[in-house]
Design an enzyme around this catalytic site. Structure first.
Site, short mmCIF file in Angstrom:
data_model
loop_
_atom_site.label_atom_id
_atom_site.label_comp_id
_atom_site.label_asym_id
_atom_site.label_seq_id
_atom_site.Cartn_x
_atom_site.Cartn_y
_atom_site.Cartn_z
N ASP A 211 1.01 -1.10 0.00
CA ASP A 211 0.05 -0.20 -0.16
C ASP A 211 0.68 1.67 0.09
OD1 ASP A 211 -1.95 -1.66 -0.23
OD2 ASP A 211 -3.13 -1.37 1.78
N GLU A 295 -9.22 -8.77 -1.55
CA GLU A 295 -9.18 -10.26 -1.30
C GLU A 295 -10.74 -11.54 -0.36
OE1 GLU A 295 -4.55 -10.93 -1.59
OE2 GLU A 295 -5.24 -10.83 -0.02
N THR A 455 -2.72 -15.13 -6.26
CA THR A 455 -2.35 -15.05 -6.55
C THR A 455 -0.65 -15.20 -6.48
OG1 THR A 455 -1.67 -14.69 -4.24
CG2 THR A 455 -3.07 -12.15 -5.26
N GLU A 493 -2.08 -13.36 -10.94
CA GLU A 493 -1.60 -12.35 -10.25
C GLU A 493 0.13 -12.25 -9.91
OE1 GLU A 493 -3.54 -9.71 -7.81
OE2 GLU A 493 -5.31 -8.98 -9.44
N LEU A 496 4.48 -9.42 -5.69
CA LEU A 496 5.51 -9.00 -6.01
C LEU A 496 5.54 -8.20 -7.65
CD1 LEU A 496 8.76 -11.76 -4.74
CD2 LEU A 496 7.15 -9.36 -2.96
#
Length: 589
Positions: A211, A295, A455, A493, A496
């Site tokens: 974030d 999520e 992810t 996705e 990192l």
């Protein structure tokens, strides 16, 4: 989102990894060897030695600079080509002018001679910065956005992913929607010929991994949470988490006369009404936020204020009065009322390890008892029912609009090779050595014809700290098999911000879904690349990225190696240089 910590990079076969720097720091070079990023610990990761507990340098700086100076080193790099430096310069321009429509027109599809090929392979989308729309409801760094979107289109990218923040759009009062910045940003994407994955972001931005800015929940929602703190997720020590409204009150009229799910449905309906002219054409997917970081999970591993650190097991989030009321009812229905007053009290703390806790330990752990089965079944089922409610609303709102609906599931790969899978359990995924916790989620997603988005696709097992029993490759494989059995599309996705060929090769491998020898023509339906930032436009990174996109677009049946595609990509990088240079003219004083 799966972990974005520097120490997870690990050794990557001797390849160099572009290094990012925290705001204000000056780099000594543009790349760093893996050994400079991650040193294998001499002993156990759990050592109490201060030196061994020291955190390695973070690879991901804030993506939003406070001034142009914080990214000035990217502008002044002597090796930076003009066509790529414009995107970096534009990011660092604090008050840029808008490009004209003529300046962004004319970008050709990245195929031979500008000819559009028949669609095949895996489409690549790129995540936009979290602060693409400002607190003032305008497009942030407009010139940077135009230059970057132009570059992405020229590289063959299918589209972009945009967070549509509840806390920005409906900030001041219930039902008072301000779509200003999003109207401009979506029109910009349309002009560039880019598709859009729009994320209905009903969570707070700030306090999670990666974030780079702060967007709290709407002001009026926070006011209600201040009046009734049990609207927030709560752990056994009474600590409140305000990232997302507790799913324990999903259907209760606790937000100014509406339930949280009604608020989410009304927001999505207002989005549809405002952007109906773009749905199915420019806006091709709606990813519905269902929890922290968007999520479908509990906020079991919050990084804010150092509460949790990798690879801690996290903590159960079921101690607000609404969740406890649900637990009590479930226990009474099971004929075990004594189980309904609290969650496990012997499950350790946020930073515990499984074997240090009575509940999660391998031999005789409470997770594998009759009580553990009851509690974990209830805890995970409540999460799935939350997903059901929101998916039902989203499917109803966007019916017949031509857009896909998707759900994001976190890649919690640490302690995966332990028997209890403790970190997954506290997050709400009832996945253990003896039980598949992802198949029920996939089946729920399939019931609504939605897409399962996962992810940590770029990670390899050997890159992770082995002491923490990490296994991202095995986790991705398990999810691939679960989505195959449930017959639900799988999208991916990366967790990192990675620009090295090793990560690209792993993504290519994972996206092919060759996991059981019988995948045939099955591939991921899309891949979203994290994230658009100045480092992406550095020459070596950009060249590798263009080659990666080309390879993804070709599909798994392509016989050409990455090196061959890279040579072709270099040609197209040169061909598209004039398109991006048009944006550079707008940067001149």
């Amino acid at each position: 989102m799966a972990m974005n910590l520097g120490h997870q990079i690990g050794t990557i076969s001797g390849k160099q990894i572009p290094t990012e720097f925290a705001a204000g720091e000056q780099p000594s070079s543009t790349t760093a060897s893996p050994s400079a990023v991650w040193k294998s610990p001499a002993g156990n990761l759990r050592s109490n030695s201060p030196q061994e507990n020291a955190s390695p340098p973070m690879l991901t700086p804030p993506l939003t600079p406070n001034s142009a100076g914080e990214w000035s080193y990217l502008i002044n790099l002597p090796m930076l080509r003009p066509d790529l430096s414009v995107a970096c310069q534009a990011f660092a321009t604090s008050s840029p002018l808008e490009m004209t429509e003529e300046e962004v027109a004319g970008t050709a599809e990245w195929t031979d001679g500008g000819r559009k090929d028949e669609k095949k392979g895996v489409s690549v989308f790129v995540m936009m910065p979290l602060d693409s729309v400002t607190n003032g409801n305008t497009v942030n760094r407009k010139k940077a956005m135009n230059a970057s979107l132009h570059a992405l289109k020229s590289a063959g990218v299918e589209g972009i992913m945009i967070d549509v923040w509840w806390g920005l759009v409906e900030r001041e009062a219930p039902g008072a929607y301000n779509w200003g910045g999003y109207t401009e940003l979506l029109d910009m994407a349309k002009k560039h010929g880019l598709k859009v994955q729009a994320v209905m972001s009903f969570h707070q931005c700030g306090g999670n991994v990666g974030d780079s800015c702060t967007v709290p929940l709407p002001k009026w929602v926070r006011e209600e949470m201040e009046k009734d703190s049990d609207l927030a997720y709560t752990d056994q020590w009474g600590r409140r988490n305000y990232e997302y409204v507790s799913l324990g009150c999903d259907s209760l009229l606790v937000l100014k006369g509406r339930s949280p799910v009604q608020c989410y449905a009304d927001f999505m309906r207002a989005f549809k009404d405002n952007f109906k002219h773009l749905l199915g054409d420019t806006i091709v997917e709606i990813q519905v936020g269902m929890g922290p970081a968007g999520e479908l999970r509990y906020p079991s591993y919050p990084e804010e204020n150092g509460i949790w650190k990798f690879p801690g097991i996290g903590a159960f989030q079921c101690y607000d009065k609404y969740m406890l009321s649900s637990l009590k009812a479930a226990a009474e229905a099971a004929g075990k009322p004594e189980w309904g007053s609290t969650g496990p009290t012997d499950a350790g703390h946020y930073n515990s390890w499984p074997e240090d806790t009575p509940f999660f330990k391998k031999d005789g752990g409470g997770w594998n008892s009759q009580y553990g089965e009851f509690f974990l079944s209830w805890y995970s089922q409540i999460l799935i029912e939350h997903g059901e409610r929101i998916l039902s609303s989203a499917s109803s709102v966007f019916e017949a609009t031509g857009v896909k609906i998707s759900v994001k599931v976190a890649g919690i790969h640490w302690h995966y090779r332990s028997q209890s899978h403790a970190a997954e359990l506290t997050a709400g995924y009832y996945n253990t050595r003896f039980r598949d916790g992802y198949l029920p989620v996939a089946q729920m997603v399939a019931r609504y014809g939605a897409v399962f988005n996962f992810t940590c696709i770029e990670m390899r097992d050997h890159e992770q700290p082995q002491d923490a029993l990490c296994a991202p490759e095995n986790l991705v494989r398990q999810v691939g098999l679960a989505t195959k059995e449930a017959q639900v599309p799988l999208a991916g996705e990366n967790a990192l911000p990675r620009y090295d060929e090793s990560a690209h090769e792993q993504i290519l491998k994972a996206s092919s879904l060759n996991i059981d020898g019988s995948s045939n023509d099955r591939e991921m339906c899309a891949f979203t690349y994290l994230r658009m930032n100045p480092s992406l436009f550095q020459p070596d990174n950009w060249r590798r990225f263009v080659a990666f996109v080309k390879k993804m677009n070709e599909g798994k049946d392509s016989r050409r190696c990455l090196e061959q595609v890279a040579r072709e990509a270099e040609h197209f990088v040169n061909v598209t240089e004039p398109f991006v240079q048009e944006a550079a003219l707008a940067l001149l004083p």
